[in-house]
Design a protein around this motif. Structure first.
Motif, PDB file in Angstrom:
ATOM      1  N   SER A 257       0.824  -1.206   0.000  1.00  0.00           N
ATOM      2  CA  SER A 257       0.000   0.000   0.000  1.00  0.00           C
ATOM      3  C   SER A 257       0.861   1.260   0.000  1.00  0.00           C
ATOM      4  O   SER A 257       2.045   1.235   0.330  1.00  0.00           O
ATOM      5  CB  SER A 257      -0.936   0.022   1.214  1.00  0.00           C
ATOM      6  N   ALA A 258       0.221   2.352  -0.377  1.00  0.00           N
ATOM      7  CA  ALA A 258       0.853   3.668  -0.350  1.00  0.00           C
ATOM      8  C   ALA A 258      -0.212   4.668   0.061  1.00  0.00           C
ATOM      9  O   ALA A 258      -1.384   4.516  -0.291  1.00  0.00           O
ATOM     10  CB  ALA A 258       1.411   4.027  -1.727  1.00  0.00           C
ATOM     11  N   GLN A 259       0.195   5.670   0.825  1.00  0.00           N
ATOM     12  CA  GLN A 259      -0.735   6.713   1.226  1.00  0.00           C
ATOM     13  C   GLN A 259      -0.224   8.060   0.732  1.00  0.00           C
ATOM     14  O   GLN A 259       0.960   8.379   0.877  1.00  0.00           O
ATOM     15  CB  GLN A 259      -0.895   6.767   2.747  1.00  0.00           C
ATOM     16  N   PHE A 260      -1.129   8.822   0.140  1.00  0.00           N
ATOM     17  CA  PHE A 260      -0.845  10.156  -0.358  1.00  0.00           C
ATOM     18  C   PHE A 260      -1.748  11.135   0.387  1.00  0.00           C
ATOM     19  O   PHE A 260      -2.921  10.850   0.605  1.00  0.00           O
ATOM     20  CB  PHE A 260      -1.150  10.240  -1.861  1.00  0.00           C
ATOM     21  N   VAL A 261      -1.199  12.291   0.763  1.00  0.00           N
ATOM     22  CA  VAL A 261      -1.986  13.318   1.438  1.00  0.00           C
ATOM     23  C   VAL A 261      -1.704  14.664   0.774  1.00  0.00           C
ATOM     24  O   VAL A 261      -0.687  14.826   0.088  1.00  0.00           O
ATOM     25  CB  VAL A 261      -1.684  13.392   2.955  1.00  0.00           C
ATOM     26  N   PRO A 262      -2.598  15.651   0.997  1.00  0.00           N
ATOM     27  CA  PRO A 262      -2.320  16.982   0.461  1.00  0.00           C
ATOM     28  C   PRO A 262      -0.957  17.476   0.948  1.00  0.00           C
ATOM     29  O   PRO A 262      -0.522  17.162   2.058  1.00  0.00           O
ATOM     30  CB  PRO A 262      -3.461  17.841   1.020  1.00  0.00           C
ATOM     31  N   THR A 263      -0.296  18.268   0.121  1.00  0.00           N
ATOM     32  CA  THR A 263       1.064  18.721   0.415  1.00  0.00           C
ATOM     33  C   THR A 263       1.195  19.332   1.810  1.00  0.00           C
ATOM     34  O   THR A 263       2.145  19.022   2.531  1.00  0.00           O
ATOM     35  CB  THR A 263       1.527  19.729  -0.654  1.00  0.00           C
ATOM     36  N   ALA A 264       0.260  20.174   2.221  1.00  0.00           N
ATOM     37  CA  ALA A 264       0.351  20.807   3.544  1.00  0.00           C
ATOM     38  C   ALA A 264       0.342  19.753   4.652  1.00  0.00           C
ATOM     39  O   ALA A 264       1.082  19.871   5.634  1.00  0.00           O
ATOM     40  CB  ALA A 264      -0.793  21.797   3.745  1.00  0.00           C
ATOM     41  N   ASP A 265      -0.495  18.720   4.508  1.00  0.00           N
ATOM     42  CA  ASP A 265      -0.538  17.646   5.505  1.00  0.00           C
ATOM     43  C   ASP A 265       0.772  16.856   5.498  1.00  0.00           C
ATOM     44  O   ASP A 265       1.265  16.438   6.539  1.00  0.00           O
ATOM     45  CB  ASP A 265      -1.696  16.686   5.243  1.00  0.00           C
TER      46      ASP A 265
ATOM     47  N   ARG B 278      -5.570   6.309  -0.280  1.00  0.00           N
ATOM     48  CA  ARG B 278      -4.889   5.046   0.029  1.00  0.00           C
ATOM     49  C   ARG B 278      -4.929   4.189  -1.230  1.00  0.00           C
ATOM     50  O   ARG B 278      -5.984   3.891  -1.764  1.00  0.00           O
ATOM     51  CB  ARG B 278      -5.596   4.346   1.182  1.00  0.00           C
ATOM     52  N   LEU B 279      -3.749   3.820  -1.715  1.00  0.00           N
ATOM     53  CA  LEU B 279      -3.601   2.941  -2.867  1.00  0.00           C
ATOM     54  C   LEU B 279      -3.111   1.612  -2.334  1.00  0.00           C
ATOM     55  O   LEU B 279      -2.188   1.573  -1.526  1.00  0.00           O
ATOM     56  CB  LEU B 279      -2.574   3.536  -3.837  1.00  0.00           C
ATOM     57  N   SER B 280      -3.740   0.516  -2.735  1.00  0.00           N
ATOM     58  CA  SER B 280      -3.305  -0.784  -2.222  1.00  0.00           C
ATOM     59  C   SER B 280      -3.438  -1.868  -3.275  1.00  0.00           C
ATOM     60  O   SER B 280      -4.203  -1.750  -4.232  1.00  0.00           O
ATOM     61  CB  SER B 280      -4.098  -1.166  -0.970  1.00  0.00           C
ATOM     62  N   VAL B 281      -2.659  -2.920  -3.071  1.00  0.00           N
ATOM     63  CA  VAL B 281      -2.713  -4.105  -3.916  1.00  0.00           C
ATOM     64  C   VAL B 281      -2.912  -5.293  -2.996  1.00  0.00           C
ATOM     65  O   VAL B 281      -2.252  -5.417  -1.972  1.00  0.00           O
ATOM     66  CB  VAL B 281      -1.398  -4.284  -4.715  1.00  0.00           C
ATOM     67  N   GLY B 282      -3.877  -6.144  -3.328  1.00  0.00           N
ATOM     68  CA  GLY B 282      -4.135  -7.311  -2.491  1.00  0.00           C
ATOM     69  C   GLY B 282      -4.885  -8.379  -3.251  1.00  0.00           C
ATOM     70  O   GLY B 282      -5.234  -8.208  -4.428  1.00  0.00           O
ATOM     71  N   ARG B 283      -5.148  -9.469  -2.566  1.00  0.00           N
ATOM     72  CA  ARG B 283      -5.898 -10.562  -3.184  1.00  0.00           C
ATOM     73  C   ARG B 283      -7.343 -10.149  -3.415  1.00  0.00           C
ATOM     74  O   ARG B 283      -7.947  -9.496  -2.578  1.00  0.00           O
ATOM     75  CB  ARG B 283      -5.876 -11.800  -2.289  1.00  0.00           C
ATOM     76  N   ALA B 284      -7.870 -10.537  -4.548  1.00  0.00           N
ATOM     77  CA  ALA B 284      -9.277 -10.285  -4.845  1.00  0.00           C
ATOM     78  C   ALA B 284     -10.128 -11.128  -3.903  1.00  0.00           C
ATOM     79  O   ALA B 284      -9.742 -12.219  -3.501  1.00  0.00           O
ATOM     80  CB  ALA B 284      -9.574 -10.636  -6.300  1.00  0.00           C
ATOM     81  N   SER B 285     -11.278 -10.581  -3.539  1.00  0.00           N
ATOM     82  CA  SER B 285     -12.216 -11.317  -2.687  1.00  0.00           C
ATOM     83  C   SER B 285     -13.549 -11.451  -3.413  1.00  0.00           C
ATOM     84  O   SER B 285     -13.754 -10.876  -4.482  1.00  0.00           O
ATOM     85  CB  SER B 285     -12.421 -10.574  -1.363  1.00  0.00           C
ATOM     86  N   ALA B 286     -14.462 -12.175  -2.801  1.00  0.00           N
ATOM     87  CA  ALA B 286     -15.798 -12.343  -3.386  1.00  0.00           C
ATOM     88  C   ALA B 286     -16.486 -10.988  -3.560  1.00  0.00           C
ATOM     89  O   ALA B 286     -17.301 -10.812  -4.466  1.00  0.00           O
ATOM     90  CB  ALA B 286     -16.634 -13.272  -2.510  1.00  0.00           C
ATOM     91  N   ASP B 287     -16.149 -10.017  -2.704  1.00  0.00           N
ATOM     92  CA  ASP B 287     -16.753  -8.683  -2.811  1.00  0.00           C
ATOM     93  C   ASP B 287     -16.409  -7.996  -4.130  1.00  0.00           C
ATOM     94  O   ASP B 287     -17.140  -7.124  -4.582  1.00  0.00           O
ATOM     95  CB  ASP B 287     -16.277  -7.785  -1.661  1.00  0.00           C
TER      96      ASP B 287
END
Length: 177
Positions: free
Chosen positions: A56-64, A85-94
């Protein structure tokens, strides 16, 4: 060097002699870039990378980002409400049956908050999904652009993982590197 607190702030689980022994034995190896199995070539304007893990990776506004990274010991669990929040994971039934394209279903916010969470995902083959989500005003068009710009290296191929500095656009990196 930081040593874990034994019985309160300012107290160490190690004696000063033990701390010295550890410090004198410490040897630095050849620096190597941190590598991850995913990346994107697009991040919305004004967002900076503040956290990255192998999935995963998290990006926030520059000031934050400036406020968070400017602290001597930023807490990783401190979340900006405007974060992506950007993430990569296993696919689920959802996620349903694997298919092409970016999907952006409407999701209600959890915890009694009113509104909708921005959420998009795409399948990476039959096993994994890449997801982007935000509780802020970042719309699904922007999240979808992030997903479309993504690249993924199989988890079983760490030798070809992407250096973090090359996994995201320079504009999203604090300091541009």
């Amino acid at each position: 060097m930081a040593a874990g607190a034994a019985d309160g702030p300012g107290r160490s689980a190690l004696t000063l002699a033990e701390q010295r022994q550890v410090a004198e034995a410490l040897r630095l190896g050849t620096p190597k870039p941190v590598r991850i199995p995913f990346g994107v070539s697009y991040v919305p304007d004004g967002y900076k990378l503040v956290e990255v893990t192998t999935n995963s990776a998290q990006f926030v506004p520059t000031a934050d980002a400036v406020a968070r990274l400017g602290k001597p010991d930023p807490l990783p669990d401190v979340r900006s409400l405007a974060a992506i929040r950007l993430s990569v994971g296993r696919a689920s039934a959802d996620h349903g049956t694997p298919r092409d394209g970016v999907l952006c279903p409407e999701l209600p916010l959890k915890g009694g908050d009113v509104g909708r969470m921005g959420y998009c995902y795409a399948f990476l083959g039959d096993t994994y999904v890449e997801e982007a989500r935000s509780r802020s005003a970042v719309d699904t068009v922007e999240l979808g652009r992030m997903i479309k710009s993504g690249r993924f290296v199989p988890l079983s191929d760490p030798g070809n993982w992407i250096p973090v500095g090359a996994a995201f656009p320079a504009s999203a990196l604090v300091g541009g590197e």
